[in-house]
Design a protein around this motif. Structure first.
Motif, PDB file in Angstrom:
ATOM      1  N   LEU B  75       0.831  -1.208   0.000  1.00 18.35           N
ATOM      2  CA  LEU B  75       0.000   0.000   0.000  1.00 18.35           C
ATOM      3  C   LEU B  75       0.862   1.253   0.000  1.00 18.35           C
ATOM      4  O   LEU B  75       0.629   2.175  -0.788  1.00 18.35           O
ATOM      5  CB  LEU B  75      -0.916  -0.003   1.226  1.00 18.35           C
ATOM      6  CG  LEU B  75      -1.723   1.267   1.417  1.00 18.35           C
ATOM      7  CD1 LEU B  75      -2.704   1.453   0.294  1.00 18.35           C
ATOM      8  CD2 LEU B  75      -2.466   1.260   2.729  1.00 18.35           C
ATOM      9  N   SER B  76       1.876   1.295   0.856  1.00 19.88           N
ATOM     10  CA  SER B  76       2.694   2.512   0.920  1.00 19.88           C
ATOM     11  C   SER B  76       3.393   2.742  -0.396  1.00 19.88           C
ATOM     12  O   SER B  76       3.449   3.868  -0.889  1.00 19.88           O
ATOM     13  CB  SER B  76       3.762   2.415   2.008  1.00 19.88           C
ATOM     14  OG  SER B  76       3.288   1.772   3.116  1.00 19.88           O
ATOM     15  N   TYR B  77       3.933   1.675  -0.959  1.00 18.02           N
ATOM     16  CA  TYR B  77       4.628   1.849  -2.232  1.00 18.02           C
ATOM     17  C   TYR B  77       3.662   2.342  -3.302  1.00 18.02           C
ATOM     18  O   TYR B  77       3.943   3.275  -4.051  1.00 18.02           O
ATOM     19  CB  TYR B  77       5.296   0.543  -2.671  1.00 18.02           C
ATOM     20  CG  TYR B  77       5.857   0.665  -4.051  1.00 18.02           C
ATOM     21  CD1 TYR B  77       7.050   1.339  -4.249  1.00 18.02           C
ATOM     22  CD2 TYR B  77       5.177   0.181  -5.152  1.00 18.02           C
ATOM     23  CE1 TYR B  77       7.552   1.519  -5.513  1.00 18.02           C
ATOM     24  CE2 TYR B  77       5.664   0.348  -6.420  1.00 18.02           C
ATOM     25  CZ  TYR B  77       6.857   1.022  -6.594  1.00 18.02           C
ATOM     26  OH  TYR B  77       7.327   1.217  -7.854  1.00 18.02           O
ATOM     27  N   THR B  78       2.499   1.694  -3.363  1.00 20.26           N
ATOM     28  CA  THR B  78       1.533   2.062  -4.389  1.00 20.26           C
ATOM     29  C   THR B  78       1.112   3.519  -4.238  1.00 20.26           C
ATOM     30  O   THR B  78       1.017   4.256  -5.217  1.00 20.26           O
ATOM     31  CB  THR B  78       0.307   1.146  -4.295  1.00 20.26           C
ATOM     32  OG1 THR B  78       0.766  -0.188  -4.233  1.00 20.26           O
ATOM     33  CG2 THR B  78      -0.583   1.298  -5.468  1.00 20.26           C
ATOM     34  N   LEU B  79       0.879   3.938  -2.987  1.00 19.93           N
ATOM     35  CA  LEU B  79       0.489   5.335  -2.767  1.00 19.93           C
ATOM     36  C   LEU B  79       1.574   6.277  -3.244  1.00 19.93           C
ATOM     37  O   LEU B  79       1.284   7.296  -3.875  1.00 19.93           O
ATOM     38  CB  LEU B  79       0.264   5.569  -1.273  1.00 19.93           C
ATOM     39  CG  LEU B  79      -1.110   5.251  -0.712  1.00 19.93           C
ATOM     40  CD1 LEU B  79      -1.119   5.552   0.772  1.00 19.93           C
ATOM     41  CD2 LEU B  79      -2.155   6.072  -1.407  1.00 19.93           C
ATOM     42  N   ALA B  80       2.827   5.923  -2.963  1.00 21.47           N
ATOM     43  CA  ALA B  80       3.922   6.802  -3.366  1.00 21.47           C
ATOM     44  C   ALA B  80       3.963   6.937  -4.878  1.00 21.47           C
ATOM     45  O   ALA B  80       4.069   8.042  -5.414  1.00 21.47           O
ATOM     46  CB  ALA B  80       5.248   6.264  -2.836  1.00 21.47           C
ATOM     47  N   VAL B  81       3.843   5.796  -5.578  1.00 22.07           N
ATOM     48  CA  VAL B  81       3.884   5.875  -7.043  1.00 22.07           C
ATOM     49  C   VAL B  81       2.667   6.619  -7.577  1.00 22.07           C
ATOM     50  O   VAL B  81       2.770   7.431  -8.499  1.00 22.07           O
ATOM     51  CB  VAL B  81       3.969   4.460  -7.644  1.00 22.07           C
ATOM     52  CG1 VAL B  81       3.760   4.509  -9.130  1.00 22.07           C
ATOM     53  CG2 VAL B  81       5.320   3.868  -7.346  1.00 22.07           C
ATOM     54  N   GLY B 288       1.358   6.935 -17.145  1.00 26.95           N
ATOM     55  CA  GLY B 288       2.572   7.741 -17.052  1.00 26.95           C
ATOM     56  C   GLY B 288       3.711   7.002 -16.384  1.00 26.95           C
ATOM     57  O   GLY B 288       3.601   5.822 -16.055  1.00 26.95           O
ATOM     58  N   LYS B 289       4.786   7.716 -16.230  1.00 29.37           N
ATOM     59  CA  LYS B 289       5.975   7.177 -15.566  1.00 29.37           C
ATOM     60  C   LYS B 289       6.257   8.037 -14.349  1.00 29.37           C
ATOM     61  O   LYS B 289       6.092   9.256 -14.412  1.00 29.37           O
ATOM     62  CB  LYS B 289       7.173   7.246 -16.528  1.00 29.37           C
ATOM     63  CG  LYS B 289       6.985   6.503 -17.831  1.00 29.37           C
ATOM     64  CD  LYS B 289       7.594   5.116 -17.742  1.00 29.37           C
ATOM     65  CE  LYS B 289       7.150   4.236 -18.893  1.00 29.37           C
ATOM     66  NZ  LYS B 289       7.734   4.629 -20.170  1.00 29.37           N
ATOM     67  N   PRO B 290       6.688   7.442 -13.263  1.00 31.56           N
ATOM     68  CA  PRO B 290       6.915   8.238 -12.053  1.00 31.56           C
ATOM     69  C   PRO B 290       8.070   9.205 -12.252  1.00 31.56           C
ATOM     70  O   PRO B 290       9.152   8.812 -12.673  1.00 31.56           O
ATOM     71  CB  PRO B 290       7.227   7.193 -10.987  1.00 31.56           C
ATOM     72  CG  PRO B 290       7.602   5.973 -11.721  1.00 31.56           C
ATOM     73  CD  PRO B 290       6.937   6.027 -13.048  1.00 31.56           C
ATOM     74  N   ASN B 291       7.819  10.461 -11.924  1.00 31.60           N
ATOM     75  CA  ASN B 291       8.844  11.483 -12.068  1.00 31.60           C
ATOM     76  C   ASN B 291       8.783  12.394 -10.848  1.00 31.60           C
ATOM     77  O   ASN B 291       7.748  12.976 -10.557  1.00 31.60           O
ATOM     78  CB  ASN B 291       8.602  12.279 -13.350  1.00 31.60           C
ATOM     79  CG  ASN B 291       9.809  13.107 -13.706  1.00 31.60           C
ATOM     80  OD1 ASN B 291      10.810  13.094 -12.983  1.00 31.60           O
ATOM     81  ND2 ASN B 291       9.737  13.824 -14.798  1.00 31.60           N
ATOM     82  N   GLY B 292       9.874  12.487 -10.129  1.00 29.97           N
ATOM     83  CA  GLY B 292       9.906  13.332  -8.943  1.00 29.97           C
ATOM     84  C   GLY B 292      10.121  12.518  -7.682  1.00 29.97           C
ATOM     85  O   GLY B 292      10.572  11.379  -7.735  1.00 29.97           O
ATOM     86  N   GLU B 293       9.771  13.106  -6.568  1.00 32.95           N
ATOM     87  CA  GLU B 293      10.029  12.458  -5.284  1.00 32.95           C
ATOM     88  C   GLU B 293       8.759  12.502  -4.454  1.00 32.95           C
ATOM     89  O   GLU B 293       8.078  13.524  -4.418  1.00 32.95           O
ATOM     90  CB  GLU B 293      11.150  13.224  -4.567  1.00 32.95           C
ATOM     91  CG  GLU B 293      11.730  12.493  -3.394  1.00 32.95           C
ATOM     92  CD  GLU B 293      12.939  13.242  -2.833  1.00 32.95           C
ATOM     93  OE1 GLU B 293      14.048  12.978  -3.294  1.00 32.95           O
ATOM     94  OE2 GLU B 293      12.750  14.089  -1.967  1.00 32.95           O
TER      95      GLU B 293
END
Ligand code: SF4
Ligand code: SF4
Lengths: 114, 361, 143
Positions: B75-81, B288-293
């Motif tokens: 869940l945490s990973y998915t939320l971050a992405v 899309g692709k993850p970009n940023g932090e």
């Protein structure tokens, strides 16, 4: 998330002025490899009882410069410091290697190739 | 002459489920110094997430960090992405995710209670609690299709929906569990031999909780009001009846009691979720692709789980930082051990609910 | 205190809590995530399932005539179902069954055998790509 830039020399002063034990929760120390021997170091805090308040102090550095330790300000930081010593092969005052890897391990997994 | 002796606890010990080694410096029976070694099961997950797997696959990789909090990790990973992709899940997805996280909290807390009972010498209670825990495990298995590795959450939604039969099963099992938890609360409160082992043992003072940045149940049992569920706005926890639960004495008894009361609260939340499930799609497109932090904090059963994900618009991520609850709790644990009796160490340790595979990742 | 003693005494006459496995079968809830099954007739060989699979449990071997052969490692699979969600023809070409996989025997070569296969698949692709390229060049020079 707020990001505040600092440098390794002013780190202790900045965090000393910023940190209050009853207000801020210290999360962790983090390193991000930027390639070409550069690394971004992060000290991450969150505030108790306030929604979505995460503050990241970051400093750009390289692998040779020793990193000052913040254990005098935040005693619980030693775990995070030992971790970056192992994972990136940095030297942090007073933090031993050997938390995850062998004490004499030569490899530092998260360090970029260069 | 040296006055102290060193006694190790672990890395293999009958009271430990997982490999961790404490080196206790003891003066007679009293522990005066502690050294912890936690790296026995280091697997390099952070490295694997950035070198071997694409960002869409990493959710399934981080779920393997820990068996008990598999769901909170993914869940945490998915939320971050999703934050990096600029996608916000609809209410139904949020509710289903919360449901799984709360079910996870119930069964993880029960495991900890069982384990503390066992380490205090109460084997029968251990069996009883583990037996009751199956009620929740069954529900989770029926919802997600697997008993331990749920793989329930994916980027852009959840993988399965609730059916009417599942809803009925959830209500039935949670109903049975409520009465069992009530009985357990009475038992933990009144049983004389349990209180001998628990009351006033392994105390974490509020001051120390602040100084050593304690978190999760450990901090709340000492009266430090911190709970990520109240400190983030990713999930509408207030709408489903979340209450912050606090104890004040900071000993093993307080931690056990806090866990029992949190279970009761989580049961209420689960029932509210199932009763008020919004309508909507369970899978949406997140392009899309993850970009940023992005940083994400989620309250895992043992405290705050922190993810920092950085991407640069490619399929491979630049950095996945996982900070697990037990890892940050170790300084506070060491503080609690100092001054305790060696004989109490296993029960104290179990009451922290340490999770080594998380810590060493 | 006395309540718990009474409970303990009464437990002597209560039914057994444990399951009688293996004398009795364990009933799994429906919707158990089991093995991935494949139907060659509906497959369009788009390779989507191979690309999304986190552990790389699905591989396609490139035959010289341009067709592909599907190969699946049931012991490597984590039963996540990503491949089925990625497949343009779910239920016909690729679907998740409720069968449970038994542990591998040594002869089945769950690890070493698979490494060999992975290597073979990689090589077959490369060989096919080079063959195609040289054929193209030949075509061009013939023109
Ligand atoms: S279920 Fe998951 S692991 Fe198994 S083949 Fe499909 S994508 Fe791969
Ligand atoms: S995704 Fe489906 S159609 Fe495409 S290659 Fe795989 S099985 Fe065949």
């Amino acid at each position: 998330m707020r990001k505040i830039e600092t440098t390794l020399t002013t780190l202790l002063r900045d965090i000393g002025a910023f940190y209050e034990a009853k207000k801020w929760h210290f999360l962790s120390v983090n390193g991000i490899d930027l390639g070409e021997g550069k690394i971004e170091l992060q000290w991450i805090f969150s505030q108790y009882g306030v929604k979505d308040e995460v503050v990241i102090y970051y400093a750009l550095s390289d692998y040779e410069t020793p990193v000052p330790s913040i254990v005098t300000l935040i005693p619980s930081a030693f775990m995070g410091e030992r971790e970056i010593v192992d994972m990136f092969g940095l030297s942090v005052d007073g933090a031993e290697s050997g938390l995850y890897l062998d004490k004499d391990s030569l490899a530092h997994p998260l360090r970029g190739e260069s | 002459m040296k006055k102290t002796i060193q006694i190790p606890l672990g890395s293999q010990h009958i009271s430990l489920l997982e490999p961790i080694r404490f080196k206790f410096e003891c003066e007679n029976e009293k522990i005066i110094g502690v050294d912890a070694d936690v790296g026995f099961v280091h697997r390099g997950v952070e490295l694997a997430c950035t070198r071997s797997f694409e960002f869409k696959q990493v959710g399934y990789v981080v779920a393997r960090v820990c068996g008990l909090c598999a769901i909170t990790h993914s869940l945490s990973y998915t939320l971050a992405v999703e934050k990096l992709l600029g996608y916000v899940a609809n209410d139904r997805i949020k509710y289903l995710r919360m449901l799984m996280v709360e079910l996870d909290r119930i069964h993880s807390h029960m495991l900890c209670l069982a384990h503390t009972a066992e380490n205090a010498g109460f084997e029968a209670l251990f069996m009883q609690i583990m037996g009751d825990r199956e009620l929740i495990m069954d529900v989770q298995e029926a919802i997600s299709g697997n008993r331990v590795q749920f793989d329930y959450i994916s980027i852009g939604g959840v993988n399965r929906d609730l059916t009417p039969e599942l809803v009925a099963m959830i209500h039935k099992n949670l109903g049975v569990l409520t009465s069992k938890i009530d009985a357990l609360i009475g038992l933990f409160d009144n049983n004389w031999s349990l209180s001998l082992k628990y009351k006033g043992v392994g105390v974490l003072r509020l001051e120390d909780a602040y100084t050593y940045n304690a978190l999760g149940p450990l901090a709340r049992a000492a009266g430090l009001a911190t709970d990520v569920r109240a400190e983030t706005s990713d999930f509408p926890y207030e709408d489903i009846g979340y209450k912050m639960i606090l104890e004040s004495s900071g000993d093993i008894h307080a931690r056990n009691f806090l866990r029992l009361r949190e279970i009761v609260n989580s049961i209420t939340m689960c029932q509210n979720i199932v009763n008020n499930l919004p309508v909507g799609e369970i899978q949406e497109k997140a392009k899309g692709k993850p970009n940023g932090e992005a940083v994400v904090r989620v309250e895992a059963p043992r405290g705050e789980l922190f993810y920092l994900v950085r991407g640069s618009g490619q399929n491979m991520l630049d950095r996945v930082r996982i900070k697990t609850p037990t890892f940050s709790a170790i300084p506070a644990m060491i503080e609690v051990f100092k001054g305790a009796e060696y004989a109490d160490a296993p029960a104290i340790l179990a009451s922290f609910d340490p999770c080594m595979s998380c810590t060493a990742k | 205190m006395f309540k718990s003693m009474l409970e303990a005494f009464l437990n002597l006459f209560r039914p057994i809590r444990t399951l009688k496995y293996p004398a009795e079968e364990i009933v799994l809830p429906s919707g158990y995530r089991g093995l991935i099954e494949y139907g060659i007739d509906a497959c369009i060989f788009c390779d989507k399932c191979e690309k999304v699979c986190p552990p790389g449990a699905i591989l396609f071997y490139q035959n010289e005539d341009g067709t592909k052969t599907y190969r699946y490692n049931p012991w490597l699979c984590i039963y996540c179902g990503e491949c089925v969600r990625a497949c343009p023809k779910p239920e016909e070409a690729l679907w998740q069954s409720e069968t449970k996989q038994l542990s591998a025997l040594k002869e089945e070569g769950a690890n070493e055998g698979w490494f060999v296969w992975e290597e073979a698949c990689k090589q077959s692709r490369e060989a096919y790509a080079t063959a195609k390229k040289s054929a193209k060049i030949q075509n061009k020079s013939e023109e």
